[in-house]
Design an enzyme around this catalytic site. Structure first.
Site, PDB file in Angstrom:
ATOM      1  N   HIS A   1       0.827  -1.199   0.000  1.00 34.49           N
ATOM      2  CA  HIS A   1       0.000   0.000   0.000  1.00 34.49           C
ATOM      3  C   HIS A   1       0.866   1.254   0.000  1.00 34.49           C
ATOM      4  O   HIS A   1       2.068   1.201   0.258  1.00 34.49           O
ATOM      5  CB  HIS A   1      -0.967   0.026   1.199  1.00 34.49           C
ATOM      6  CG  HIS A   1      -0.296   0.074   2.536  1.00 34.49           C
ATOM      7  ND1 HIS A   1      -0.007  -1.054   3.276  1.00 34.49           N
ATOM      8  CD2 HIS A   1       0.151   1.122   3.285  1.00 34.49           C
ATOM      9  CE1 HIS A   1       0.576  -0.701   4.411  1.00 34.49           C
ATOM     10  NE2 HIS A   1       0.683   0.614   4.442  1.00 34.49           N
TER      11      HIS A   1
ATOM     12  N   HIS B   1       4.043   7.431   3.279  1.00 30.17           N
ATOM     13  CA  HIS B   1       4.982   6.300   3.214  1.00 30.17           C
ATOM     14  C   HIS B   1       4.577   5.334   2.106  1.00 30.17           C
ATOM     15  O   HIS B   1       3.467   5.397   1.588  1.00 30.17           O
ATOM     16  CB  HIS B   1       5.070   5.568   4.553  1.00 30.17           C
ATOM     17  CG  HIS B   1       3.809   4.874   4.995  1.00 30.17           C
ATOM     18  ND1 HIS B   1       2.824   5.502   5.723  1.00 30.17           N
ATOM     19  CD2 HIS B   1       3.362   3.605   4.792  1.00 30.17           C
ATOM     20  CE1 HIS B   1       1.843   4.649   5.969  1.00 30.17           C
ATOM     21  NE2 HIS B   1       2.132   3.482   5.405  1.00 30.17           N
TER      22      HIS B   1
ATOM     23  N   GLU C   1       7.740   1.557   4.915  1.00 30.14           N
ATOM     24  CA  GLU C   1       7.196   0.560   5.838  1.00 30.14           C
ATOM     25  C   GLU C   1       7.466  -0.816   5.236  1.00 30.14           C
ATOM     26  O   GLU C   1       7.206  -1.045   4.050  1.00 30.14           O
ATOM     27  CB  GLU C   1       5.686   0.776   5.992  1.00 30.14           C
ATOM     28  CG  GLU C   1       5.003  -0.230   6.923  1.00 30.14           C
ATOM     29  CD  GLU C   1       3.491   0.022   7.044  1.00 30.14           C
ATOM     30  OE1 GLU C   1       2.940   0.837   6.288  1.00 30.14           O
ATOM     31  OE2 GLU C   1       2.874  -0.625   7.902  1.00 30.14           O
TER      32      GLU C   1
HETATM   33 CO    CO Z   1       1.143   1.738   6.113  1.00 30.51          CO
END
Ligand code: CO
Length: 139
Positions: A7, A80, A131
């Site tokens: 994502h 992110h 991440e």
């Molecule tokens: Co995230």
């Protein structure tokens, strides 16, 4: 090493309003109700895409990292990118061995997908907060 993009995190003041905008402008369909992650200081709503998700994140509580981000970027913005890894602890150790800066105490936390995640300092990625997320089982 890193696998699929899972994502892209987008900071916003209001995840419901942001989801409405992504639907209205881009026809992107949300993945269900928003939910709170108090231990990470965020409120989250996902939008499904054919090859991943957008993670809309809003500040929750006083010490939210998203609040600090929004003070620097009042209109919101990309926060992110999340990549899947096969083994979060192995990935963490590899990142440290390569000289990358793992945020926090280095211990994985449970992220919005219910699997362990770590964050890598933007200075290791040309200014992008990364991440890393343990690949969910069953995929
Ligand atoms: Co995230």
């Amino acid at each position: 090493m890193i696998g699929c993009i899972n994502h892209i995190g987008i900071a916003t003041r209001d995840v419901e309003q942001a989801a409405e905008n992504w639907a209205k402008i881009y026809g992107a369909i949300d993945a269900g109700d928003a939910f709170d992650l108090p231990e990470q200081g965020v409120r989250v709503k996902f939008i499904n895409l054919p090859n991943g998700q957008l993670e809309l994140i809003a500040p929750l509580g006083e010490n939210s990292p998203i609040e600090k981000f929004l003070q620097r970027h009042p209109s919101g913005g990309q926060h992110h990118i999340c990549f899947e890894v096969d083994d979060i602890l192995q990935a963490r150790d590899e990142m440290i061995n390569r000289g990358a800066k793992v945020l926090g105490n280095g211990e994985p936390r449970i992220g919005a997908h219910g699997v362990p995640v770590i964050f890598i300092h933007p200075e290791n990625s040309g200014g992008v907060l990364v991440e890393l997320m343990q690949k969910p089982t069953g995929d």
